[in-house]
Design an enzyme around this catalytic site. Structure first.
Site, short mmCIF file in Angstrom:
data_model
loop_
_atom_site.label_atom_id
_atom_site.label_comp_id
_atom_site.label_asym_id
_atom_site.label_seq_id
_atom_site.Cartn_x
_atom_site.Cartn_y
_atom_site.Cartn_z
N ASN A 63 0.79 -1.23 0.00
CA ASN A 63 0.00 0.00 0.00
C ASN A 63 0.83 1.28 0.00
O ASN A 63 0.33 2.33 -0.40
CB ASN A 63 -0.92 -0.05 1.24
CG ASN A 63 -1.60 1.26 1.53
OD1 ASN A 63 -2.55 1.63 0.84
ND2 ASN A 63 -1.10 1.99 2.52
N SER A 118 -5.13 2.51 -8.21
CA SER A 118 -5.99 3.68 -8.30
C SER A 118 -6.78 3.59 -9.59
O SER A 118 -6.32 2.97 -10.56
CB SER A 118 -5.13 4.95 -8.31
OG SER A 118 -5.90 6.06 -8.76
N TYR A 138 2.11 9.55 -11.65
CA TYR A 138 1.36 8.77 -10.66
C TYR A 138 0.46 7.76 -11.37
O TYR A 138 0.42 6.58 -11.02
CB TYR A 138 0.52 9.73 -9.80
CG TYR A 138 -0.34 9.07 -8.76
CD1 TYR A 138 0.18 8.70 -7.52
CD2 TYR A 138 -1.70 8.84 -8.99
CE1 TYR A 138 -0.62 8.12 -6.56
CE2 TYR A 138 -2.51 8.26 -8.04
CZ TYR A 138 -1.96 7.90 -6.81
OH TYR A 138 -2.76 7.33 -5.85
N ALA A 139 -0.26 8.22 -12.40
CA ALA A 139 -1.21 7.35 -13.11
C ALA A 139 -0.49 6.19 -13.79
O ALA A 139 -0.97 5.06 -13.77
CB ALA A 139 -2.01 8.16 -14.12
N LYS A 163 0.50 3.65 -11.23
CA LYS A 163 -0.66 2.86 -10.79
C LYS A 163 -1.09 1.87 -11.87
O LYS A 163 -1.55 0.77 -11.57
CB LYS A 163 -1.81 3.80 -10.41
CG LYS A 163 -1.55 4.61 -9.11
CD LYS A 163 -1.28 3.71 -7.92
CE LYS A 163 -1.35 4.44 -6.58
NZ LYS A 163 -0.97 3.56 -5.44
#
Lengths: 253, 252
Positions: free
Chosen positions: B86, B141, B154-155, B158
């Site tokens: 996580n 996400s 970030y995307a 993920k």
């Protein structure tokens, strides 16, 4: 009569996934309305739920008939006065190569698998709206609606329609006060009457079914009932418009 | 039957009875909520974070931190049944202007961190039994599936994590183990990470979530509930999957 218990309606509750879902929701403490066509099997499911200390009633109806849905909706509004969970599980299946499939067969399955869910969601939303129930609608799709499956020329597109329909319904249902959630729950190959009636009940079929799964076991009805309980309850209160897959990893690659 | 399936109803409520589950990034947000919920439902949470103060200091980028945390967990509880991978961070800004070292830093935590941890936890699970049993949940996400201008680094990290759950889940299953790997894909969530990443007041303003069909951002507990479901035997036929918790945000 208004009941204090949470109320769940399950279509196709007389066999397979619907029956397993009804029994599980009974265990979870829902007052379960078991929908189906066969009164004898309906009585059996009701007594299975009651035998575990649950509460249930059977309502005989045809999910493909809009009048039947209207009658059932009126019955639930006046008798239970709420609807917290609707599982649209009734449906059919056949496997046949496209050149041998008639338009009648294609339409027949479309009516059974898609129109039944459209009608169910429509009347489920009406009941939830009119009784101000913050409900959860679970439409049983299939992995076949997400990937191509040979000889499923009617089933695969019908289940794809269920998945996409559920997303649109989720957007509309979110506007209700209180909001209602709509998700599709998509099993892989589950060891059930639907499979054994089409492919036979043999060790070879079982081995074939298992072999396609990443997890080396067959899917059981309880696996889907467990996911129904998750999508039904408050633990998924912000889950809507999703296409949940329970397939032992069969479709992931 | 080589797998646990027949469940008593209590398993639905106390879903992780007796299971030993390692949680990274457990000092705050989704990790903290998950560790707390595991304990509330009869499991043993081994809470780790890069910040001191929990069961172990675990910087997910450091192989020796993983080895030490797993060794200590096995010494104390004799096994590891689950991992919640996580730990994460967020880096906003146009990708065209983004410095390569910041891009790499983010991927080291998210992607390499998950890789190092899963590799080691799977090795431990395989020592425990044949076939091996366990459940691994990766915090991904919805941005791993839908484009998000301004958050490309970030995307994309993920997206890597979402595919990692699918690929590793299928790979482990086909090798005969019952180690399941799934990802959770939250939309907007009220967590310290999000509060820090967004402009002041953004997360407290309901108008910020007007485009979420259900009208609100999730709480860390909402995501933890789904993680608990994926850790439990209730989901024992689920692997290589992505569970979305976004109030319908990614629908349109």
């Amino acid at each position: 009569m208004m009941v204090a218990l949470k109320v769940a309606l399950v279509t196709g509750a007389t066999s397979g996934i619907g029956r397993a879902a009804a029994i599980r929701l009974g265990r979870e403490g829902y007052h379960v309305i078991c929908g189906g066509r066969n009164a004898e099997r309906g009585a059996e499911v009701v007594s299975a739920i009651e035998g575990e200390g649950g509460i249930a009633r059977f309502h005989a109806f045809d999910v493909m008939e809009e009048e039947d849905w209207a009658t059932l909706a009126q019955s639930i509004i006046s008798r239970e006065g709420r609807l917290d969970v609707l599982v649209n599980s009734a449906g059919g299946f056949f496997s046949k190569p496209l050149p041998d499939t008639s338009l009648e067969e294609f339409r027949g399955l479309w009516t059974m698998d898609v129109e039944s869910v459209v009608l169910g969601t429509k009347y489920g939303l009406r009941i939830m709206r009119d009784t101000r129930s913050a409900g959860s609608i679970i439409n049983i799709g299939s992995l076949a609606g997400l990937i191509g499956i040979e000889d499923c020329v009617a089933y695969s597109p019908a289940k794809a329609a269920v998945i996409q329909f559920s997303k649109v319904a989720a957007l509309e249902a979110a506007r209700l006060d209180p909001p209602v959630r709509v998700n599709s729950l998509n099993p892989g190959v589950i060891w059930s009457d639907m499979i054994t009636q089409s492919y036979g009940d043999s060790d070879e079929v079982r081995a074939f079914v298992m072999d396609g799964n990443a997890l080396q076991r067959v899917g059981e009805l309880e696996d889907i009932a467990n996911a129904v309980a998750y999508l039904a309850g408050p633990q998924s209160r912000l889950v809507t418009g999703t296409a949940m897959v329970v397939d032992g990893g069969r479709g992931a690659d | 039957m080589g797998y646990e399936l027949r469940l008593k109803i209590k398993d639905g409520v106390r879903a992780v009875d007796g299971k030993v589950i390692l949680v990274t990034g457990a000092a705050s947000g989704i990790g903290a909520a998950t560790a707390r919920m595991i304990k509330e439902r009869g499991g043993i949470a081994v809470a780790t974070d890069i910040q001191p103060g929990l069961d172990h200091v675990l910087d997910v980028r450091q192989p020796d931190h993983w080895d030490a945390a797993i060794e200590a967990t096995v010494a104390k509880y004799s096994r590891v049944d689950g991992l919640v991978s996580n730990a994460g961070t967020m880096s906003a800004g146009s990708i065209i202007d983004l410095k390569m070292d910041r891009f790499r830093a983010l991927n080291r935590i998210h992607v390499e961190g998950a890789f190092l941890g899963i590799q080691r936890v799977v090795a431990q699970m395989r020592k425990q039994s044949t076939p091996a049993y366990g459940s691994i949940v990766i915090t991904s996400s919805v941005m791993g599936q839908v484009p998000m201008p301004g958050l490309a680094s970030y995307a994309s990290a993920k997206a890597a994590l979402t595919n990692m759950a699918k690929s590793i889940g299928v790979e482990l299953g086909r090798k005969g183990d019952f180690i399941r790997v799934n990802a959770v894909a939250p939309g907007p969530v009220h967590t310290p990470l999000m509060v820090e990443a967004m402009p002041p007041g953004y997360m407290d303003d309901p108008a910020s979530f007007a485009d979420v069909p259900l009208g609100e951002a999730a709480n860390a507990d909402d995501v933890a509930e789904t993680i608990l479901f994926l850790l439990s035997n209730e989901s024992s036929f689920m692997t290589g999957g992505v569970s979305v918790i976004d109030g319908g945000w990614s629908l349109s």
